[in-house]
Structures are given as structure tokens and as C-alpha cells.
Design a protein around this motif. Structure first.
Motif, PDB file in Angstrom:
ATOM      1  N   GLU A   1       0.831  -1.203   0.000  1.00  0.00           N
ATOM      2  CA  GLU A   1       0.000   0.000   0.000  1.00  0.00           C
ATOM      3  C   GLU A   1       0.870   1.261   0.000  1.00  0.00           C
ATOM      4  O   GLU A   1       0.730   2.116  -0.840  1.00  0.00           O
ATOM      5  CB  GLU A   1      -0.911  -0.004   1.226  1.00  0.00           C
ATOM      6  CG  GLU A   1      -1.892  -1.156   1.265  1.00  0.00           C
ATOM      7  CD  GLU A   1      -3.070  -0.937   0.360  1.00  0.00           C
ATOM      8  OE1 GLU A   1      -3.458   0.222   0.193  1.00  0.00           O
ATOM      9  OE2 GLU A   1      -3.587  -1.918  -0.177  1.00  0.00           O
ATOM     10  N   ARG A   2       1.760   1.350   0.996  1.00  0.00           N
ATOM     11  CA  ARG A   2       2.595   2.548   1.137  1.00  0.00           C
ATOM     12  C   ARG A   2       4.060   2.133   1.173  1.00  0.00           C
ATOM     13  O   ARG A   2       4.536   1.582   2.148  1.00  0.00           O
ATOM     14  CB  ARG A   2       2.232   3.290   2.420  1.00  0.00           C
ATOM     15  CG  ARG A   2       0.823   3.840   2.363  1.00  0.00           C
ATOM     16  CD  ARG A   2       0.456   4.571   3.612  1.00  0.00           C
ATOM     17  NE  ARG A   2       1.390   5.658   3.882  1.00  0.00           N
ATOM     18  CZ  ARG A   2       1.431   6.303   5.030  1.00  0.00           C
ATOM     19  NH1 ARG A   2       0.616   5.969   5.993  1.00  0.00           N
ATOM     20  NH2 ARG A   2       2.282   7.275   5.219  1.00  0.00           N
ATOM     21  N   ASP A   7       4.743   2.174  14.250  1.00  0.00           N
ATOM     22  CA  ASP A   7       4.290   0.795  14.411  1.00  0.00           C
ATOM     23  C   ASP A   7       3.895   0.157  13.084  1.00  0.00           C
ATOM     24  O   ASP A   7       3.668  -1.045  13.025  1.00  0.00           O
ATOM     25  CB  ASP A   7       3.108   0.729  15.384  1.00  0.00           C
ATOM     26  CG  ASP A   7       3.532   1.080  16.797  1.00  0.00           C
ATOM     27  OD1 ASP A   7       4.721   0.882  17.119  1.00  0.00           O
ATOM     28  OD2 ASP A   7       2.681   1.554  17.572  1.00  0.00           O
ATOM     29  N   GLN A   8       3.793   0.939  12.031  1.00  0.00           N
ATOM     30  CA  GLN A   8       3.372   0.422  10.736  1.00  0.00           C
ATOM     31  C   GLN A   8       4.547   0.101   9.816  1.00  0.00           C
ATOM     32  O   GLN A   8       4.350  -0.272   8.668  1.00  0.00           O
ATOM     33  CB  GLN A   8       2.469   1.440  10.044  1.00  0.00           C
ATOM     34  CG  GLN A   8       1.217   1.750  10.816  1.00  0.00           C
ATOM     35  CD  GLN A   8       0.433   2.893  10.182  1.00  0.00           C
ATOM     36  OE1 GLN A   8       0.831   3.436   9.159  1.00  0.00           O
ATOM     37  NE2 GLN A   8      -0.672   3.248  10.795  1.00  0.00           N
ATOM     38  N   ILE A   9       5.779   0.238  10.296  1.00  0.00           N
ATOM     39  CA  ILE A   9       6.950   0.005   9.451  1.00  0.00           C
ATOM     40  C   ILE A   9       7.010  -1.473   9.039  1.00  0.00           C
ATOM     41  O   ILE A   9       6.690  -2.362   9.814  1.00  0.00           O
ATOM     42  CB  ILE A   9       8.242   0.442  10.167  1.00  0.00           C
ATOM     43  CG1 ILE A   9       9.412   0.437   9.193  1.00  0.00           C
ATOM     44  CG2 ILE A   9       8.525  -0.423  11.375  1.00  0.00           C
ATOM     45  CD1 ILE A   9      10.647   1.133   9.713  1.00  0.00           C
ATOM     46  N   SER A  47      11.375  -0.626   4.707  1.00  0.00           N
ATOM     47  CA  SER A  47      12.828  -0.567   4.757  1.00  0.00           C
ATOM     48  C   SER A  47      13.360  -1.913   4.269  1.00  0.00           C
ATOM     49  O   SER A  47      12.802  -2.954   4.596  1.00  0.00           O
ATOM     50  CB  SER A  47      13.313  -0.304   6.173  1.00  0.00           C
ATOM     51  OG  SER A  47      12.872   0.959   6.599  1.00  0.00           O
ATOM     52  N   TYR A  48      14.429  -1.877   3.499  1.00  0.00           N
ATOM     53  CA  TYR A  48      14.918  -3.078   2.837  1.00  0.00           C
ATOM     54  C   TYR A  48      16.170  -3.622   3.504  1.00  0.00           C
ATOM     55  O   TYR A  48      17.069  -2.873   3.893  1.00  0.00           O
ATOM     56  CB  TYR A  48      15.210  -2.786   1.368  1.00  0.00           C
ATOM     57  CG  TYR A  48      13.967  -2.428   0.590  1.00  0.00           C
ATOM     58  CD1 TYR A  48      13.148  -3.425   0.081  1.00  0.00           C
ATOM     59  CD2 TYR A  48      13.609  -1.106   0.388  1.00  0.00           C
ATOM     60  CE1 TYR A  48      11.999  -3.104  -0.618  1.00  0.00           C
ATOM     61  CE2 TYR A  48      12.456  -0.781  -0.311  1.00  0.00           C
ATOM     62  CZ  TYR A  48      11.659  -1.786  -0.812  1.00  0.00           C
ATOM     63  OH  TYR A  48      10.528  -1.471  -1.493  1.00  0.00           O
TER      64      TYR A  48
END
Length: 152
Positions: free
Chosen positions: A57-58, A111-113, A63-64
Motif C-alpha cells: 500500500e505505502r 508501528d506500521q513500518i 525498509s529493505y
């Protein structure tokens, strides 16, 4: 009968005086809005194939973490390495990386990371499980495993 001539005073030419201005405005717009790749991938990346994929979604909350053999084997060896941003890290440094990535976000989004693991097909599962354990300790519960769509 007499012949009547149509006299039209209109011109069929297109005014091109403003054309260079428009071209430079478009060029400037694309130069400002284009995002170049900001990370150099230093590990081999042959992603596994899968049959079911879902789109994010976003992407700003992702983070990779790259895992694979280094591209420069003579400099870094042939063992699989963990790359975050543009540096190689050890599994114990994953917690610090997650905290740095969370600090970049607002309080609501922390908290959505989502941590995306891009693991080479030939990488051993031991290093992947070490990264998973460190992500658990860092309270990064959303983990995404990147793959490619399998063509049947």
C-alpha cells in the motif's frame, strides 16, 4: 455566372513562440520530481519465484534488508552478507538499523513500518533466521519476503 473567390484572412500557422518555455518547464518538472536510486546493492540478488503476490500500500513505510553473496568476492569474501542502506552489517546490528528507520518516521507511523527481506535464492537459511530473530527483538513484526512472479 460569375466566379466568386473566397477570401479568408485567417492563418493556418500554429504559434510556436511559447514552445521553448513549455519544454523547459516540463524538463524542470521532471528533474525535480524524479527520484534516483539512492542505494547501491552490493550483494547478488536473484529473488525466488512465487505464485501468489500482493502489492504494498505505502512504500514509504518499507525498509529493505538485502541478503546474499557479495558482488565483489575478492574484497568481501564468498559468504552471504547482510546489507542495509549502503553498508554490510552483522545480525546484531539489525536492532540499531530498525530503530534508525523508525526514528525517520512520525510517531503514528512507527508501528506500521515493514521490513522487506530481499534474499538471494542461494543464501543459507541460517543467516535469514538470525535476521528474523533480531527483527523480533527490535519489535519489527511486519516482515515482507520479496519475490518475483512465476510465469507458468
Amino acid at each position: 455566372m460569375s466566379k466568386f473567390k473566397k477570401s479568408s484572412g485567417t492563418s493556418q500557422e500554429i504559434p510556436t513562440a511559447a514552445l521553448p518555455d513549455i519544454i523547459f518547464m516540463l524538463l524542470f518538472f521532471f528533474m525535480v520530481t524524479t527520484v534516483l536510486r539512492d542505494k547501491t546493492i552490493m550483494v547478488k540478488q536473484e529473488l525466488p519465484k512465487s505464485t501468489q503476490l500482493s502489492k504494498l500500500e505505502r512504500k514509504s513505510l518499507v525498509s529493505y534488508i538485502y541478503i546474499g553473496k557479495p558482488n565483489k568476492v575478492d574484497q568481501f569474501g564468498s559468504e552471504p552478507k547482510i546489507q542495509v542502506n549502503d553498508v554490510f552489517v552483522e545480525p546484531k546490528d539489525i536492532i540499531r538499523f530498525v530503530n534508525q528507520e523508525k526514528d525517520k518516521l512520525s510517531e503514528v507511523e512507527r508501528d506500521q513500518i515493514t521490513m522487506s527481506l530481499k534474499v538471494d535464492v542461494e543464501a543459507k537459511m541460517g543467516i535469514v533466521s538470525d535476521v528474523q530473530e533480531e527483527l523480533r527483538e527490535a519489535n519489527a513484526r511486519k516482515v515482507l519476503y520479496s519475490s518475483l512472479r512465476r510465469l507458468d
